[in-house]
Scaffold this motif. Structure first.
Motif, PDB file in Angstrom:
ATOM      1  N   GLN A 153      10.348 -89.768  41.356  1.00  0.00           N
ATOM      2  CA  GLN A 153      11.574 -89.399  42.053  1.00  0.00           C
ATOM      3  C   GLN A 153      11.783 -90.275  43.292  1.00  0.00           C
ATOM      4  N   ILE A 154      10.707 -90.579  44.001  1.00  0.00           N
ATOM      5  CA  ILE A 154      10.831 -91.495  45.142  1.00  0.00           C
ATOM      6  C   ILE A 154      11.239 -92.882  44.654  1.00  0.00           C
ATOM      7  N   GLU A 155      10.602 -93.340  43.581  1.00  0.00           N
ATOM      8  CA  GLU A 155      10.915 -94.664  43.029  1.00  0.00           C
ATOM      9  C   GLU A 155      12.387 -94.760  42.644  1.00  0.00           C
ATOM     10  N   MET A 156      12.918 -93.721  41.990  1.00  0.00           N
ATOM     11  CA  MET A 156      14.319 -93.720  41.569  1.00  0.00           C
ATOM     12  C   MET A 156      15.253 -93.829  42.770  1.00  0.00           C
ATOM     13  N   ARG A 157      14.939 -93.129  43.842  1.00  0.00           N
ATOM     14  CA  ARG A 157      15.814 -93.128  45.015  1.00  0.00           C
ATOM     15  C   ARG A 157      15.711 -94.435  45.800  1.00  0.00           C
ATOM     16  N   ASP A 170       6.617 -94.838  51.414  1.00  0.00           N
ATOM     17  CA  ASP A 170       5.216 -95.114  51.077  1.00  0.00           C
ATOM     18  C   ASP A 170       4.300 -94.014  51.601  1.00  0.00           C
ATOM     19  N   GLU A 171       4.573 -93.522  52.805  1.00  0.00           N
ATOM     20  CA  GLU A 171       3.761 -92.441  53.364  1.00  0.00           C
ATOM     21  C   GLU A 171       3.898 -91.174  52.527  1.00  0.00           C
ATOM     22  N   ALA A 172       5.117 -90.874  52.086  1.00  0.00           N
ATOM     23  CA  ALA A 172       5.336 -89.695  51.254  1.00  0.00           C
ATOM     24  C   ALA A 172       4.637 -89.841  49.906  1.00  0.00           C
ATOM     25  N   ALA A 173       4.695 -91.030  49.321  1.00  0.00           N
ATOM     26  CA  ALA A 173       4.045 -91.259  48.027  1.00  0.00           C
ATOM     27  C   ALA A 173       2.537 -91.025  48.107  1.00  0.00           C
ATOM     28  N   GLU A 174       1.969 -91.322  49.258  1.00  0.00           N
ATOM     29  CA  GLU A 174       0.531 -91.133  49.430  1.00  0.00           C
ATOM     30  C   GLU A 174       0.130 -89.666  49.455  1.00  0.00           C
ATOM     31  N   THR A 175       1.100 -88.758  49.637  1.00  0.00           N
ATOM     32  CA  THR A 175       0.799 -87.317  49.647  1.00  0.00           C
ATOM     33  C   THR A 175       1.033 -86.660  48.289  1.00  0.00           C
TER      34      THR A 175
END
Length: 285
Positions: free
Chosen positions: A237-241, A254-259
């Motif tokens: 979902q992060i990648e799509m946005r 990137d910080e959110a993806a790490e969580t």
């Protein structure tokens, strides 16, 4: 192409909660091949909550993809006749938008609210915001313009602790939004949909979003955060946005993806909404 699917979980002897899931978006293709549509993902999430309920509950889900501009079909009022509850999924669309299908959905929800008074309303992210919009709340971008992304702490008040049956001051859920409910709906904002004595409760807040969900006894239970996201879904979902240009702050992304791999309380939230659907929270004013 219309997507209208039906699934039942239970042994045939259990009490059954019947809900319609209104799918307002589609997952990333990799997520869909792994876990199914948003409606299927939520069905299995609620089925697990039903199995853990005391006594166990069966779940019957009628899933409708309703984004008409992408081949979906809006259900009819009569489709909800034997339904206990509806749940509106998250979406990349703006809940404050004027897309024809969004306006058509709001019209349907208004008719259901007025003429199907025992129907219970729930929504996640976009769904939460749209139900609040139905009741007259303002939906807007966060004042700073930033996103609430990934694994996030949500502060609970006494109503939240009661709904989730916890003594903890926080729950942790995955977030994926820039828009928010500015203020909760009120009887005066609702154009007559809420009676003058109706109590609209906000159950939690975060530094980013002060209305993380609302509760109206015997009518509404919403959540801004996503209760059924897993690590893969968060990353996609992060990648799509990011790819669409919606998220421009790559450091934040990137910080959110790490969580994405952190444990969250989605099962607790699903259990609370299921109790609401089943009528187990009548003691909460």
């Amino acid at each position: 192409m219309e997507k209208h699917e039906h699934e039942v979980t239970g042994d045939g002897q259990l009490p059954v909660v019947r809900m319609i899931v209104l799918e307002t978006d589609e997952p990333h293709r990799e997520t869909q091949s792994r876990r199914g549509t948003f409606g299927e993902i939520l069905h299995h999430h609620f089925a697990a909550a039903g199995k853990a309920h005391d006594p166990p509950l069966g779940i019957e889900t009628d899933r409708r993809f309703i984004v008409t501009e992408n081949g979906g079909t809006m259900p009819k009022f009569s489709d909800f006749e034997d339904c206990h509850a509806l749940l509106i999924t998250g979406s990349v669309y703006d809940a404050h938008g004027d897309n024809p299908w969004i306006l058509e959905l709001l019209d349907l929800l208004k008719k259901l609210w007025i003429h199907h008074p025992k129907l219970l309303f729930s929504g996640v992210c976009f769904g939460h915001q749209l139900i609040c919009r139905l009741l007259g709340a303002e939906i807007a971008r966060s004042p700073s313009g930033d996103w609430e992304l990934g694994h996030s702490a949500i502060n609970l008040n006494d109503i939240g602790k009661c709904l989730f049956r916890t003594e903890d001051d926080k729950v942790y859920l995955h977030q994926m939004h820039q828009d928010q409910v500015v203020e909760p709906p009120t009887p005066s904002s609702s154009n007559g949909l809420l009676g003058p004595e109706t109590k609209v409760k906000v159950w939690g807040w975060s530094d980013h979003t002060k209305v993380q969900g609302i509760y109206i006894r015997d009518r509404v239970f919403t959540a801004q955060a996503h209760l059924a996201f897993d690590q893969g879904m968060v990353l996609k979902q992060i990648e799509m946005r990011v790819e669409s240009g919606c998220i421009e702050d790559m450091e934040h992304a990137d910080e959110a993806a790490e969580t994405a791999d952190l444990e969250h309380d989605g099962e607790m939230v699903a259990a609370a909404i299921l109790r609401f659907f089943h009528g187990n929270d009548t003691s909460i004013e």
